[in-house]
Design an enzyme around this catalytic site. Structure first.
Site, PDB file in Angstrom:
ATOM      1  N   ASP A 179      25.979 -60.197 -35.077  1.00 15.04           N
ATOM      2  CA  ASP A 179      25.267 -60.635 -33.874  1.00 15.04           C
ATOM      3  C   ASP A 179      24.438 -61.887 -34.170  1.00 15.04           C
ATOM      4  O   ASP A 179      24.046 -62.129 -35.324  1.00 15.04           O
ATOM      5  CB  ASP A 179      24.281 -59.550 -33.395  1.00 15.04           C
ATOM      6  CG  ASP A 179      24.994 -58.278 -32.977  1.00 15.04           C
ATOM      7  OD1 ASP A 179      26.181 -58.341 -32.659  1.00 15.04           O
ATOM      8  OD2 ASP A 179      24.315 -57.226 -32.984  1.00 15.04           O
TER       9      ASP A 179
HETATM   10  N1  URA Z   1      25.864 -53.821 -36.080  1.00 10.63           N
HETATM   11  C1  URA Z   1      25.126 -54.468 -35.178  1.00 10.63           C
HETATM   12  O1  URA Z   1      24.542 -53.859 -34.295  1.00 10.63           O
HETATM   13  N2  URA Z   1      25.040 -55.804 -35.250  1.00 10.63           N
HETATM   14  C2  URA Z   1      25.642 -56.524 -36.202  1.00 10.63           C
HETATM   15  O2  URA Z   1      25.511 -57.740 -36.221  1.00 10.63           O
HETATM   16  C3  URA Z   1      26.414 -55.844 -37.144  1.00 10.63           C
HETATM   17  C4  URA Z   1      26.511 -54.484 -37.052  1.00 10.63           C
END
Ligand code: URA
Length: 235
Positions: free
Chosen positions: A102
């Site tokens: 993310d």
């Molecule tokens: N899980 C998440 O919620 N975000 C990420 O970036 C990776 C795994």
């Protein structure tokens, strides 16, 4: 270079065996089935495929690991004009990111121009572990840890179980190690949301046998032969 030499240099098989691939009509050069054993190819220009998969000399593949900082999008071009992880890479070849993190997550991510490798690492059937360090506000109750370990229920559906360990408790925060072996969208954030916990920092520290280690934020470095072999050996 002769076609069978090119194919064996790509790691397909011995030169003799590569000739069998050619005779079986499984090899194409620039879209046309190769029909002669003596055919010459230009390894820099010609597109050679076996059963539709492009063959490349090992030196043409790049495998990088990056410490993605928070505030960078995992995309080739962000529709909102935000910075992307590719702003941080200096490479002559066109790379893809392997899986994603993310915008607000930092940590380990791989970049490569080997499509098969990208598919392998993200394929659900191999269950490669991904370890995150998660900092949450407040303390974690044993009952909350138990829910994460069993798999939180979200909208009536149980999410995969996770390995969860408390690494430390500071004044206002708890730091945990969370290991999952699937890669659902926003999986870790959704797990903590489901138990009403707010994540302060989410950082991926390991994928399979490859650790983030001391790689600085925003930096990339080539993966080692052993790191690449860890994934390829799982096939
Ligand atoms: N899980 C998440 O919620 N975000 C990420 O970036 C990776 C795994």
């Amino acid at each position: 270079m002769r076609l069978n030499k090119f194919l064996s240099s790509c790691g397909l098989a011995s030169r003799r065996k590569c000739e069998e691939y050619i005779l079986a009509g499984r090899v194409s050069v620039n879209g046309k089935v190769a029909d002669s054993l003596g055919m010459q190819v230009n390894e820099k220009k010609d597109v050679v495929c076996v059963d539709g998969t492009q063959m490349k000399l090992p030196s043409q593949f790049e495998y990088l690991k990056m410490h993605k900082p928070k505030g960078y999008a995992c995309t080739a071009k962000d529709e909102r004009g935000r910075k992307t992880i590719f702003d941080l890479v200096d490479s002559d070849v066109r790379l893809v990111h392997v899986g994603r993190l993310d915008y607000d997550t930092e940590g380990l991510i791989f970049l490569t121009n080997d499509g098969d490798f990208a598919n392998l690492v993200t394929h659900p059937k191999f269950h490669f572990e991904k370890e995150y360090h998660v900092t949450v506000e407040g303390e974690m109750k044993e009952s909350e840890l138990a829910v994460l370990r069993k798999g939180v229920v979200e909208n009536g559906v149980r999410m995969p179980a996770a390995k969860v360990k408390v690494l430390g408790v500071e004044e206002k925060f708890t730091k945990l190690s969370v290991i999952i072996d699937e890669g659902q969208n926003h999986q870790v954030r959704r797990m903590f949301e489901a138990i009403g916990k707010s994540i302060r920092l989410l950082k991926r520290v390991r994928i399979g046998a490859v650790v983030l280690g001391g790689l600085s934020r925003g930096k990339t470095k080539p993966m080692t032969e052993e790191e690449i072999a860890f994934f390829k050996g799982a096939k």
